[in-house]
Design a protein around this motif. Structure first.
Motif, PDB file in Angstrom:
ATOM      1  N   ALA A 136       0.839  -1.209   0.000  1.00 45.17           N
ATOM      2  CA  ALA A 136       0.000   0.000   0.000  1.00 45.17           C
ATOM      3  C   ALA A 136       0.866   1.248   0.000  1.00 45.17           C
ATOM      4  O   ALA A 136       0.564   2.220  -0.694  1.00 45.17           O
ATOM      5  CB  ALA A 136      -0.912  -0.006   1.223  1.00 45.17           C
ATOM      6  N   ARG A 137       1.945   1.204   0.749  1.00 43.44           N
ATOM      7  CA  ARG A 137       2.875   2.339   0.751  1.00 43.44           C
ATOM      8  C   ARG A 137       3.504   2.525  -0.623  1.00 43.44           C
ATOM      9  O   ARG A 137       3.865   3.628  -1.003  1.00 43.44           O
ATOM     10  CB  ARG A 137       4.000   2.103   1.759  1.00 43.44           C
ATOM     11  N   GLY A 138       3.626   1.414  -1.326  1.00 40.11           N
ATOM     12  CA  GLY A 138       4.187   1.469  -2.673  1.00 40.11           C
ATOM     13  C   GLY A 138       3.189   1.949  -3.715  1.00 40.11           C
ATOM     14  O   GLY A 138       3.505   1.978  -4.895  1.00 40.11           O
ATOM     15  N   GLY A 139       1.980   2.291  -3.288  1.00 40.01           N
ATOM     16  CA  GLY A 139       0.997   2.880  -4.204  1.00 40.01           C
ATOM     17  C   GLY A 139       0.019   1.872  -4.792  1.00 40.01           C
ATOM     18  O   GLY A 139      -0.575   2.146  -5.836  1.00 40.01           O
TER      19      GLY A 139
ATOM     20  N   GLU B 138     -12.056  -0.388   8.402  1.00 34.83           N
ATOM     21  CA  GLU B 138     -13.053   0.440   7.720  1.00 34.83           C
ATOM     22  C   GLU B 138     -14.305   0.704   8.582  1.00 34.83           C
ATOM     23  O   GLU B 138     -14.743   1.861   8.686  1.00 34.83           O
ATOM     24  CB  GLU B 138     -13.443  -0.279   6.426  1.00 34.83           C
TER      25      GLU B 138
ATOM     26  N   LEU C  26       0.079   7.318   4.633  1.00 38.37           N
ATOM     27  CA  LEU C  26       0.487   5.976   5.072  1.00 38.37           C
ATOM     28  C   LEU C  26       2.001   5.900   5.298  1.00 38.37           C
ATOM     29  O   LEU C  26       2.476   5.141   6.146  1.00 38.37           O
ATOM     30  CB  LEU C  26       0.065   4.966   4.001  1.00 38.37           C
TER      31      LEU C  26
ATOM     32  N   PRO D  18      -3.465   0.368  -4.657  1.00 38.23           N
ATOM     33  CA  PRO D  18      -4.768   0.609  -4.015  1.00 38.23           C
ATOM     34  C   PRO D  18      -5.448  -0.677  -3.552  1.00 38.23           C
ATOM     35  O   PRO D  18      -6.146  -0.679  -2.528  1.00 38.23           O
ATOM     36  CB  PRO D  18      -5.592   1.300  -5.097  1.00 38.23           C
ATOM     37  N   ALA D  19      -5.212  -1.759  -4.299  1.00 31.16           N
ATOM     38  CA  ALA D  19      -5.848  -3.036  -3.911  1.00 31.16           C
ATOM     39  C   ALA D  19      -5.327  -3.497  -2.553  1.00 31.16           C
ATOM     40  O   ALA D  19      -6.097  -3.974  -1.697  1.00 31.16           O
ATOM     41  CB  ALA D  19      -5.561  -4.086  -4.979  1.00 31.16           C
TER      42      ALA D  19
ATOM     43  N   TRP E 286      -4.626   7.041   3.237  1.00 31.87           N
ATOM     44  CA  TRP E 286      -3.872   6.580   2.061  1.00 31.87           C
ATOM     45  C   TRP E 286      -2.689   7.508   1.764  1.00 31.87           C
ATOM     46  O   TRP E 286      -1.591   7.075   1.492  1.00 31.87           O
ATOM     47  CB  TRP E 286      -4.844   6.510   0.877  1.00 31.87           C
ATOM     48  N   ARG E 287      -2.969   8.815   1.862  1.00 32.41           N
ATOM     49  CA  ARG E 287      -1.921   9.785   1.551  1.00 32.41           C
ATOM     50  C   ARG E 287      -0.816   9.805   2.598  1.00 32.41           C
ATOM     51  O   ARG E 287       0.334  10.060   2.279  1.00 32.41           O
ATOM     52  CB  ARG E 287      -2.524  11.196   1.469  1.00 32.41           C
TER      53      ARG E 287
ATOM     54  N   MET F 148      -7.351  -2.161   4.836  1.00 35.08           N
ATOM     55  CA  MET F 148      -8.342  -1.377   5.566  1.00 35.08           C
ATOM     56  C   MET F 148      -9.650  -2.136   5.798  1.00 35.08           C
ATOM     57  O   MET F 148     -10.561  -1.591   6.429  1.00 35.08           O
ATOM     58  CB  MET F 148      -8.655  -0.077   4.809  1.00 35.08           C
TER      59      MET F 148
ATOM     60  N   PHE G 197      -4.166  -1.583  -0.227  1.00 36.91           N
ATOM     61  CA  PHE G 197      -4.702  -0.660   0.786  1.00 36.91           C
ATOM     62  C   PHE G 197      -6.130  -1.058   1.153  1.00 36.91           C
ATOM     63  O   PHE G 197      -6.503  -1.065   2.334  1.00 36.91           O
ATOM     64  CB  PHE G 197      -4.659   0.771   0.257  1.00 36.91           C
ATOM     65  N   GLU G 198      -6.926  -1.397   0.152  1.00 32.23           N
ATOM     66  CA  GLU G 198      -8.309  -1.810   0.421  1.00 32.23           C
ATOM     67  C   GLU G 198      -8.341  -3.058   1.301  1.00 32.23           C
ATOM     68  O   GLU G 198      -9.140  -3.155   2.235  1.00 32.23           O
ATOM     69  CB  GLU G 198      -9.024  -2.095  -0.906  1.00 32.23           C
TER      70      GLU G 198
ATOM     71  N   MET H  27     -10.458   8.177   4.718  1.00 36.21           N
ATOM     72  CA  MET H  27      -9.786   7.082   4.008  1.00 36.21           C
ATOM     73  C   MET H  27      -8.701   7.613   3.078  1.00 36.21           C
ATOM     74  O   MET H  27      -7.604   7.059   3.014  1.00 36.21           O
ATOM     75  CB  MET H  27     -10.808   6.274   3.204  1.00 36.21           C
ATOM     76  N   LEU H  28      -9.031   8.679   2.373  1.00 35.77           N
ATOM     77  CA  LEU H  28      -8.041   9.251   1.458  1.00 35.77           C
ATOM     78  C   LEU H  28      -6.863   9.835   2.231  1.00 35.77           C
ATOM     79  O   LEU H  28      -5.711   9.748   1.794  1.00 35.77           O
ATOM     80  CB  LEU H  28      -8.686  10.340   0.587  1.00 35.77           C
TER      81      LEU H  28
END
Lengths: 218, 317
Positions: A29-32, A45, A77, A34-35, A74-75, A41, A37-38, A70-71
């Motif tokens: 997720a830190r590597g960008g 959530e 993280l 999104p899957a 993500w930003r 979370m 990260f989902e 959530m965003l």
């Protein structure tokens, strides 16, 4: 109290395999991704949703606020270093996000409605329901409003124990403090909340308005 | 007290809190779908940006794209250490150390003329008195010491070069003289052996031989003299079978110093005490500077403390 391994930090009481999986997910997720990260979370959530609900008390607002949270997670993280439990880090971000949201909304509301009110416009309550439910909703709104005025440590302790239903020990773990401290914070929060509500009631009661008007006369 | 409050409190706070906890609605599916969609859109936008700028490092991109509010948020969530960005945090100790060194050394150098008691004393003494002059020569200002030391080092290297050249010349001349003397003896022997038989013939030859011998001896003498002279100029430290010059080394050294500079000893041995003395002077000056700056430093410290306290108070509010 502080956890050393990232895997242990992410989920309490999980097996080693699950911890490694979380760590991998976090890295991805830190590597960008999104899957990843989902997936990461998925368990946190609902907490975000509930916290947003406790602060806002309205579906739409909670949804907007949760999305923003959530965003934000993500930003930011990359700034999570594993010093505290991931869940408590998420909770802190969500709480701050909600406070920002409420402040912003209050500003916007004041800017949009105040000039109309000055001209005699009184917006009706659009929420449906019987008088009883409307009153109950109003009470809850006032409590929510009062909760936002509590000091941060007391507010966290109250929300997690009273509204989230977590035990003192769980809350203590999340807030990186002792169970006794949590207990005393909850008690202080309750007392302060009562004071705030009492002040609020005094201010909003007709007698209080009359007395303040009398005081204002020359 | 709580019971009393409950009785008089139409809210019944505990009950209301329980109701609030119970009334939390299920997480709507739109919420989940909404944030996921927003997340994917943001990730895609970042990827596009990254492809354009060839810098798709996610952590960097996330930090870059996070607003000022977000950064504040992160700092609040991650603790006080996360307030500074990592690269900056890495250099803070180095920069602090450099600033302190700059302050100490720069301040000392800038104020040493005004603050140093040693330099003040030097400037106060009467420079016309010969005793004072010798004292001042002993405790000359650092700049003067530096130039003197440089001159001495230069002279030492020059004299070393001269010494080595003179040594070579002396050795060569010694060898030439020995050869000349040997040749002279041989000539004399042959002359004696020839005896009286060749007396008539050798009158002129002997004269010429003697002349040659005399010339060569004279040449050897001059060579020897120049050799010894050059050795004297170089300090006369080479052991020699020849009679050594009668100039004492101290005198020779002083002579050479007077004539434009020469080695008075090895430079390495002279350097270390000099350096220690200079360091001592510098530390002394630094102490004077710190002493003079102490009230200002204390004032700045008090101001910083007040600023920190105000900041903490604001934060707690």
């Amino acid at each position: 109290m502080r956890k050393t391994g990232l895997s242990r930090v992410l989920r309490h009481g999980k097996t080693e395999g699950r911890g490694t999986l979380d760590e991998l997910l976090l890295q991805r997720a830190r590597g960008g991704d999104p899957a990843a990260f989902e997936q990461l979370m998925a368990e946190t959530e609902p907490l975000v949703w509930r916290v947003c609900w406790h602060y806002t008390g309205q579906r739409e607002d909670a949804s907007d606020c949760g999305q923003e949270t959530m965003l934000r997670i993500w930003r930011s993280l990359s700034s999570y270093r594993g010093d505290c439990a991931f869940e408590s880090w998420v909770y802190r971000l969500a709480a701050n996000c909600c406070l920002d949201f409420l402040r912003k909304r209050k500003r916007e509301k004041a800017q949009s409605i105040e000039p109309m009110r000055e001209e005699g416009f009184d917006p009706p309550d659009k929420s449906p329901g019987t008088e009883e439910t409307v009153l109950a909703r109003e009470k809850q709104t006032r409590i929510r409003e009062a909760i936002t005025h509590l000091p941060e440590d007391q507010r966290d302790a109250l929300i997690l124990t009273q509204l989230e239903g977590k035990s003192y020990e769980e809350t203590a773990r999340m807030l990186s403090t002792g169970a006794g401290t949590v207990k005393s914070r909850v008690n202080r929060a309750r007392a302060r909340l009562r004071e705030l509500l009492q002040d609020d009631r005094e201010l909003s009661s007709p007698d209080a308005v009359k007395s303040s008007e009398r005081r204002g006369r020359p | 007290m709580n019971g009393q409050m409950k009785e008089t409190d139409p809210f019944d706070l505990d009950q209301e809190l329980k109701n609030m906890a119970r009334d939390v609605p299920e997480m709507p599916e739109e919420f989940r779908a909404g944030w996921r969609q927003a997340l994917r859109a943001e990730a895609a936008a970042f990827r596009e940006d990254g492809a354009e700028q060839s810098a798709p490092a996610p952590s960097a991109m996330q930090t870059e794209n996070a607003s000022a509010d977000d950064r504040q948020e992160n700092a609040a969530a991650a603790g006080p250490e996360a307030k500074k960005s990592p690269p900056l945090r890495k250099f803070i100790p180095l920069v602090s150390a450099a600033a302190v060194l700059l302050f100490l050394i720069g301040g000392t150098l800038a104020t040493r003329g005004m603050l140093s008691p040693r330099l003040k004393a030097n400037s106060a003494v009467d420079s016309s008195s010969p005793d004072m002059q010798t004292e001042m020569a002993a405790e000359a200002p650092e700049e003067k010491m530096l130039t003197e030391e440089k001159a001495m080092r230069r002279a030492a290297t020059e004299s070393e070069a001269v010494e080595s050249e003179a040594m070579e010349a002396a050795i060569l001349e010694d060898m030439a003289m020995e050869e000349a003397v040997e040749y002279g003896y041989m000539a004399a022997e042959s002359y004696m052996a020839a005896g009286s038989d060749m007396a008539a013939e050798s009158d002129t030859a002997a004269e010429s031989n003697m002349a040659v011998e005399g010339n060569m001896t004279a040449e050897g003498n001059t060579a020897a003299e120049s050799g010894t002279n050059s050795r004297v100029a170089g300090g006369g430290s080479i052991p020699s079978e020849k009679p050594a010059p009668t100039v004492p080394p101290a005198r020779a050294a002083s002579d050479t110093q007077d004539s434009g500079g020469a080695a008075t000893g090895s430079p390495a041995s002279a350097e270390s005490p000099d350096f220690a003395a200079r360091l001592g002077y510098f530390l002394e000056d630094m102490g004077a500077f710190l002493l003079a700056a102490l009230p200002y430093l204390a004032g700045a410290g008090v101001l910083a403390l007040i600023a920190v306290l105000i900041g903490k108070r604001r934060k707690s509010k």
